[in-house]
Design a protein around this motif. Structure first.
Motif, PDB file in Angstrom:
ATOM      1  N   SER A 121     117.298  29.401  65.507  1.00 46.64           N
ATOM      2  CA  SER A 121     116.220  30.081  66.222  1.00 46.64           C
ATOM      3  C   SER A 121     115.851  31.392  65.554  1.00 46.64           C
ATOM      4  O   SER A 121     114.672  31.748  65.453  1.00 46.64           O
ATOM      5  CB  SER A 121     116.644  30.335  67.680  1.00 46.64           C
ATOM      6  N   ARG A 173     112.153  32.401  64.138  1.00 47.47           N
ATOM      7  CA  ARG A 173     111.514  33.607  64.650  1.00 47.47           C
ATOM      8  C   ARG A 173     111.142  34.563  63.520  1.00 47.47           C
ATOM      9  O   ARG A 173     110.027  35.087  63.474  1.00 47.47           O
ATOM     10  CB  ARG A 173     112.471  34.306  65.625  1.00 47.47           C
ATOM     11  N   ASP A 210     107.285  35.643  62.386  1.00 47.38           N
ATOM     12  CA  ASP A 210     106.846  37.042  62.351  1.00 47.38           C
ATOM     13  C   ASP A 210     106.400  37.447  60.956  1.00 47.38           C
ATOM     14  O   ASP A 210     105.413  38.175  60.786  1.00 47.38           O
ATOM     15  CB  ASP A 210     107.984  37.955  62.829  1.00 47.38           C
ATOM     16  N   LEU A 214     106.751  28.440  64.922  1.00 47.13           N
ATOM     17  CA  LEU A 214     106.656  28.614  66.368  1.00 47.13           C
ATOM     18  C   LEU A 214     106.733  27.283  67.102  1.00 47.13           C
ATOM     19  O   LEU A 214     107.274  27.201  68.209  1.00 47.13           O
ATOM     20  CB  LEU A 214     105.356  29.342  66.712  1.00 47.13           C
ATOM     21  N   LEU A 216     110.371  26.416  67.397  1.00 49.60           N
ATOM     22  CA  LEU A 216     110.981  27.204  68.467  1.00 49.60           C
ATOM     23  C   LEU A 216     110.600  26.671  69.839  1.00 49.60           C
ATOM     24  O   LEU A 216     111.431  26.586  70.753  1.00 49.60           O
ATOM     25  CB  LEU A 216     110.548  28.665  68.346  1.00 49.60           C
ATOM     26  N   THR A 237     107.106  32.609  73.072  1.00 50.80           N
ATOM     27  CA  THR A 237     106.807  31.782  71.901  1.00 50.80           C
ATOM     28  C   THR A 237     105.467  31.077  72.070  1.00 50.80           C
ATOM     29  O   THR A 237     104.683  30.955  71.110  1.00 50.80           O
ATOM     30  CB  THR A 237     107.924  30.757  71.696  1.00 50.80           C
ATOM     31  N   GLN A 264     102.692  33.530  71.335  1.00 53.17           N
ATOM     32  CA  GLN A 264     102.552  33.762  69.891  1.00 53.17           C
ATOM     33  C   GLN A 264     101.887  32.569  69.211  1.00 53.17           C
ATOM     34  O   GLN A 264     101.079  32.731  68.292  1.00 53.17           O
ATOM     35  CB  GLN A 264     103.919  34.027  69.272  1.00 53.17           C
TER      36      GLN A 264
END
Length: 650
Positions: A439, A443, A447, A462, A465, A475, A478
């Motif tokens: 994870s 992440r 980013d 994403l 995730l 999530t 995003q």
């Protein structure tokens, strides 16, 4: 056999039996030799001779006698194996026991001892369990103690074999139980058990002081080991030093305490370590310590030579270590690489490590990472990146990816870092790796790509995730932001999955947020009046307002000579020395008045005669070229520089 012969043999055997009954084994040997001299085929006399030699601890003579008389010693498997065992010929003793047609009770016990020395603990456990099950004599407690030691070593070796729970009524059993707990990693419980063993030892050996100290020495060494593993290194070092200060007779105890003390010193206090290493490598330890203990001492000896910068000695010790323990070859290569790096040959050492990794795939990761560390200490980022890039599938592990991304960013290669993260995401999706432990990788990759303006790549991370945790609203938000930049329709579809605002913040007051001053300062927007619902018995809002006292505005104070008809002085706020009306005392004096003696200014009368004065020029009406008058701020106080007196102090 004639009657005379039988009589003579009877007399000789009577004499031999007399010496054996009196435990006079030296004369018993002579008597047995007398019997064998007259009657060479007497096996009983030969047996008595061998036993008498064993009772005198003359194991070498007994073994030689057995080997010289194979016919007479055909059935002496126990005596021969025991002599070999006491002479530390463990492998030969094991072969002798196995060659016996039938294993007697004594042979089984000897076999168990031999298996323990050979470190075949599981097989030794089976033999002891069979002996304890089928015997009932005065040695039951001793066998139980030996069995507990076997169980402790089995646990240390990682055996999963089920073992029985033994009693702990003696200090030996309590000590072995503590060793088992240490092997299981339960150090605090083991330390408590060792305190119980220490108490039992004092009670059992209170009459014999020497035996008490010897027994307590082993227990205290284990206590110090527990302290060391729990991070209480100072306490452990104190106990080790106390044990060595007593100078115990057990060389095994001295070796263990010295070795563990050296490990606490590390690269500090090397002179103390050099003294203690002598006790750890003393002669005779081959049969006192296990192979793991001897191996650990040899490794620490090599490390100590590295700390003392003894290059030649380190090379020799490493060669001997690999010869005796071939599985330590990787460690010796690392030590030699460290020495090369200390001599300023870090790149050469890194090359040696990578070459060893290529020949030994099982140590590929370990050696390559060590080479990268050496290159980074030299600032060679390019070579370090090349090694990490050639790790194959291992280069997609989170730790390696993190290191590579950091190195790429340090070199300013952001495109390479972005490409690596994208390839890592694709590789894990292709190989269907478990994303539960990845994870953080998803992440960070998301980013990184979002900040770099790559929303399509960030969306892949994403999605991974979100697949792991579909209820993660952060999530999902995003992901919607990422899709909104290149696929608005997909973003619109995902936005329907977002929960309502009321569900996200059920306790928030929208009106209060709108009227709050979170966007601008408190001096710009007035706070909205809070609505307070009056509780029963509480006065209403109008009554509260009436009760509030009105603040009376006070008029500002005016100067005493204030005249409302005149304008105030524009220079009233300036300091006095900056005002135009301010004149210094020396300016008020007439500089042109002479200060000489009387009659010195007789020629000055023409200066004040109006008829003799020159005509004054008219002022020009053009004021553009005239200098502008300075304001009050422009008139600065003149700075007087005092001259220093000669010979003054500075």
């Amino acid at each position: 056999m004639t009657a005379q012969t039988a009589t003579n043999i009877g007399v000789l055997y009577a004499e031999l039996n007399k010496y054996c009954q009196n435990n006079d084994y030296e004369r018993a040997v002579k008597s047995a030799n007398k019997v064998l001299h007259h009657y060479p085929d007497e096996a009983k006399a030969f047996h008595c001779k061998v036993v008498s030699l064993i009772q005198q601890d003359k194991f070498q003579e007994a073994l030689q006698a057995i080997n010289k008389q194979p016919k007479l010693a055909a059935d002496l498997f126990l005596e021969k194996a025991y002599c070999q065992y006491r002479l530390n010929q463990i492998q030969e003793a094991f072969k002798t026991v196995n060659s016996a047609p039938n294993l007697s009770f004594q042979l089984k016990e000897l076999k168990a001892q031999i298996l323990y020395r050979l470190e075949s603990y599981e097989e030794c456990f089976d033999v002891y369990r069979d002996i304890i099950k089928n015997t009932n004599d005065d040695y039951e407690e001793e066998r139980e103690t030996n069995l507990s030691a076997v169980i402790a070593n089995m646990v240390l070796d990682g055996s999963n074999k089920s073992t029985p729970e033994l009693r702990e009524h003696t200090y030996e059993l309590a000590y072995n139980s503590a060793c088992k707990l240490i092997a299981q990693g339960k150090y605090s419980e083991a330390e408590k058990k060792l305190k119980v063993a220490e108490k039992l030892c004092r009670e059992a050996l209170q009459e014999e002081e020497e035996d008490v100290e010897e027994g307590l020495g082993i227990i205290r060494a284990q206590q110090a080991y527990c302290m060391q593993l729990q991070g209480r290194e100072k306490d452990a070092q104190t106990v080790y030093n106390a044990i060595l200060k007593r100078k115990p007779d057990d060389i095994g105890l001295v070796a263990i305490a010295s070795n563990n003390s050296i490990t606490l010193n590390r690269d500090q206090n090397v002179f103390d370590s050099k003294k203690k290493i002598r006790g750890a490598i003393a002669e005779g330890l081959q049969n006192k310590l296990t192979s793991k203990q001897r191996k650990a001492i040899r490794i620490n000896q090599c490390l100590l030579s590295v700390y003392t910068n003894q290059t030649d000695q380190t090379t020799q010790l490493c060669a001997k270590l690999v010869k005796d323990y071939p599985d330590t070859q990787n460690l010796t290569v690392l030590l030699q690489a460290v020495l090369a790096a200390r001599e300023g040959r870090a790149k050469e050492a890194a090359t040696t490590l990578t070459q060893f990794a290529a020949k030994n795939p099982s140590f590929k990761m370990e050696m390559n990472l060590a080479a990268v560390q050496l290159l980074l200490t030299e600032g060679d980022l390019d070579s370090a990146c090349n090694i990490l890039e050639k790790l194959g599938d291992a280069s997609f592990k989170p730790g390696i990816v993190s290191a590579l991304v950091t190195l790429y960013m340090a070199q300013g290669r952001r495109d390479a870092a972005s490409k690596l993260l994208q390839e890592t995401v694709d590789w894990h999706r292709k190989n269907k790796e478990s994303a539960g432990d990845l994870s953080a990788l998803w992440r960070q990759a998301a980013d990184f790509h979002l900040r770099g303006g790559e929303p399509s790549v960030a969306a892949k991370s994403l999605e991974e995730l979100l697949r792991v945790n579909p209820t993660d609203t952060k999530t999902l938000a995003q992901l919607i932001i990422a899709y909104a930049q290149f696929d608005p329709s997909r973003a619109q579809a995902l936005s329907k999955k977002l929960p309502a605002v009321g569900d996200l913040t059920p306790s928030s007051d929208v009106d209060a947020l709108e009227t709050s001053n979170w966007m601008m300062g408190t001096k710009v927007i007035k706070k909205a009046a809070s609505k307070v619902e009056p509780s029963p018995g509480m006065p209403s809002g109008s009554e509260l307002l009436q009760k509030k006292k009105k603040r009376r505005k006070r008029k500002g104070k005016l100067p005493k000579n204030y005249d409302s008809t005149c304008d105030p002085d524009p220079e009233r706020w300036l300091p006095r020395h900056e005002r135009s009306t301010f004149r210094k005392k020396k300016d008020r004096r007439n500089k042109d008045i002479g200060k000489g003696t009387q009659g010195a200014a007789t020629g000055a009368s023409d200066q004040y005669d109006i008829t003799k004065m020159p005509s004054q020029a008219k002022a020009s009406p053009n004021t553009q070229n005239s200098p502008a008058p300075e304001g009050p701020r422009g008139q600065q106080r003149k700075i007087q520089h005092k001259k220093k007196k000669k010979g003054g102090k500075f």
